[in-house]
Design an enzyme around this catalytic site. Structure first.
Site, mmCIF file in Angstrom:
data_model
loop_
_atom_site.group_PDB
_atom_site.id
_atom_site.type_symbol
_atom_site.label_atom_id
_atom_site.label_comp_id
_atom_site.label_asym_id
_atom_site.label_seq_id
_atom_site.Cartn_x
_atom_site.Cartn_y
_atom_site.Cartn_z
ATOM 1 N N HIS A 290 52.303 50.892 45.507
ATOM 2 C CA HIS A 290 53.097 50.741 44.284
ATOM 3 C C HIS A 290 54.212 49.729 44.517
ATOM 4 O O HIS A 290 55.273 50.059 45.045
ATOM 5 C CB HIS A 290 53.672 52.110 43.882
ATOM 6 C CG HIS A 290 54.266 52.143 42.509
ATOM 7 N ND1 HIS A 290 53.900 53.069 41.549
ATOM 8 C CD2 HIS A 290 55.195 51.358 41.906
ATOM 9 C CE1 HIS A 290 54.579 52.856 40.435
ATOM 10 N NE2 HIS A 290 55.377 51.819 40.631
ATOM 11 N N ASP B 214 56.727 41.211 39.914
ATOM 12 C CA ASP B 214 57.929 40.653 39.285
ATOM 13 C C ASP B 214 59.202 41.351 39.743
ATOM 14 O O ASP B 214 60.300 40.969 39.328
ATOM 15 C CB ASP B 214 57.808 40.686 37.754
ATOM 16 C CG ASP B 214 57.353 42.034 37.227
ATOM 17 O OD1 ASP B 214 56.668 42.759 37.951
ATOM 18 O OD2 ASP B 214 57.680 42.365 36.073
ATOM 19 N N HIS C 256 52.149 55.299 35.567
ATOM 20 C CA HIS C 256 53.555 55.665 35.796
ATOM 21 C C HIS C 256 53.837 56.939 34.986
ATOM 22 O O HIS C 256 53.779 56.913 33.750
ATOM 23 C CB HIS C 256 54.492 54.585 35.250
ATOM 24 C CG HIS C 256 54.750 53.441 36.177
ATOM 25 N ND1 HIS C 256 53.914 52.378 36.294
ATOM 26 C CD2 HIS C 256 55.803 53.188 37.008
ATOM 27 C CE1 HIS C 256 54.425 51.500 37.155
ATOM 28 N NE2 HIS C 256 55.560 51.958 37.603
ATOM 29 N N GLU D 192 58.502 60.164 36.041
ATOM 30 C CA GLU D 192 59.671 59.483 36.602
ATOM 31 C C GLU D 192 60.852 59.753 35.671
ATOM 32 O O GLU D 192 61.800 60.441 36.021
ATOM 33 C CB GLU D 192 59.390 57.979 36.727
ATOM 34 C CG GLU D 192 60.552 57.174 37.293
ATOM 35 C CD GLU D 192 60.277 55.661 37.246
ATOM 36 O OE1 GLU D 192 59.361 55.231 36.537
ATOM 37 O OE2 GLU D 192 61.022 54.916 37.914
ATOM 38 N N HIS E 18 55.736 46.096 42.469
ATOM 39 C CA HIS E 18 55.596 45.176 41.326
ATOM 40 C C HIS E 18 55.841 43.729 41.759
ATOM 41 O O HIS E 18 56.855 43.436 42.384
ATOM 42 C CB HIS E 18 56.587 45.544 40.230
ATOM 43 C CG HIS E 18 56.321 46.884 39.600
ATOM 44 N ND1 HIS E 18 55.664 47.030 38.398
ATOM 45 C CD2 HIS E 18 56.606 48.140 40.019
ATOM 46 C CE1 HIS E 18 55.572 48.315 38.093
ATOM 47 N NE2 HIS E 18 56.135 49.020 39.057
HETATM 48 ZN ZN LIG Z 1 56.762 51.083 39.211
#
Ligand SMILES: [Zn+2]
EC number: 3.5.4.4
Length: 356
Positions: free
Chosen positions: A20, A24, A208, A211, A22
């Site tokens: 996991h 960006d 996702h 969270e 990203h």
């Molecule tokens: Zn994430």
């Protein structure tokens, strides 16, 4: 080996797997500065060190929505072919420097189309940059395997398009799919059409969930949408009482569903309050298939080595614990079974054996 004796260089050398992370959220500060100048984008500061500090500070808001807002300044430099090639190549080299041997990189191609590239061109370009990075890392003696997860943004309407691209590029380095963006108010089942399509096409996906929102989000991701892994999932602890999993937590543990946990990121968004008390430790001890991840290396000011170091120093983790979460990650990677086995047998287990 006692936890206090693991130095940073030993941690850096341990073979790691990250599921996991990203694209960006992991740019080099100096690269953001250079690319921003080239495209005429104004940053909060043009000093790379100050910019790195600004990201972490801005992301330390205790709120997922504000955390996500910091991405404006990374996405601004990822709208051209040059910007995407460079960030993708550096992404792989930075994983290699961190001791990562398998990484799954994720991003939403719909966020890189402001300069006129189509989503398909974005995916082609990122794959090209990742391949260049892999070639350089291998030539330097630090080979990294990289699989791509394409994301759809859950609050927008291009999720199905991104899912179609995940199917189209499945033989060109894309190994799975995800939805990202603000979780509260945008439940996974809003995108059932995309998930049903991926299932029909036998493309695995993570979501996702758990969270910013709690158990209903995790339940929906798994039981309504059919996710094979959960991004974060920290709130699964709401379904564990005195160490005993309830029905949903029991499903997650019994079915060996990987939880992609990101301790530092969770502190920043308020999903956890401390490293010492982060649910990753209790869940590991209860036998859940927890994995350790960075989420966004620039925005969280972190690396896999740093996440490991924090758990060793503040939560009493040992090398055996680090091996457990690494083996978990390889087992739940969106790679073919024989490739996962080979990675474990030839790279991960020998690497930990020499450190123990
Ligand atoms: Zn994430």
């Amino acid at each position: 080996m006692s936890s206090t004796r693991i130095d940073t260089e030993t941690l850096r050398r341990l073979p790691k797997a990250v599921l996991h992370d990203h694209l960006d959220g992991g740019l080099r500060p100096a690269t953001v500065v250079e690319l921003a100048e080239a495209v005429g984008h104004t940053l909060p500061t043009t000093d790379p060190d100050e910019l790195a500090a600004w990201y972490v500070e801005a992301a330390n808001s205790g709120d997922l929505v504000r955390y996500i807002a910091t991405f404006e300044h990374t996405l601004a430099v990822m709208q051209t072919r040059e910007g995407l090639l460079r960030t993708a190549e550096e992404y792989v080299l930075d994983l290699a420097a961190d001791g990562v041997v398998y990484g799954e990189v994720r991003y939403a191609p719909e966020l890189n189309t402001r300069g006129g590239l189509t989503m398909r061109e974005v995916v082609e370009t990122v794959q090209e940059g990742l391949a260049a990075g892999r070639a350089k890392a291998a030539a330097a003696g630090t080979p990294v395997r990289v699989g791509t997860l394409l994301c759809g943004m859950r609050m927008f309407d291009r999720v199905r398009e991104a899912a179609d691209l995940a199917v189209a590029f499945r033989d060109a380095g894309v190994v799975g799919f995800d939805i990202a963006g603000a979780e509260d108010g945008f439940p996974p089942a809003d995108h059932l059409d995309a998930f049903a399509h991926l299932r029909r096409e036998n493309v695995p996906f993570t979501i996702h969930a758990g969270e910013a929102h709690g158990l209903p989000s995790i339940h929906q991701a798994l039981q309504v949408c059919g996710a094979q892994r959960i991004g974060h999932g920290v709130r699964i602890t709401d379904d564990i009482v005195d160490g005993k999993p309830g029905r949903l937590a029991g499903w997650v543990r019994d079915r060996r569903i990987a939880l992609e946990m990101c301790p530092t990121s969770n502190l920043q968004t308020g999903a956890a309050i401390s490293i010492a008390g982060h649910p990753v430790t209790a869940l590991k001890d209860l036998g859940f298939r927890v994995t350790l991840n960075t989420d966004n290396r620039l925005v969280s000011g972190t690396t896999m080595t740093r996440e490991m170091s924090l758990l060793v120093e503040q939560a009493g983790w040992t090398v055996e614990d680090l091996r457990t979460v690494t083996v978990n990650a390889v087992k739940s990677a969106f790679l073919p079974f024989d490739e996962r086995n080979a990675l474990l047998r030839d790279v991960v287990l020998p690497g930990y054996a020499s450190a123990l």
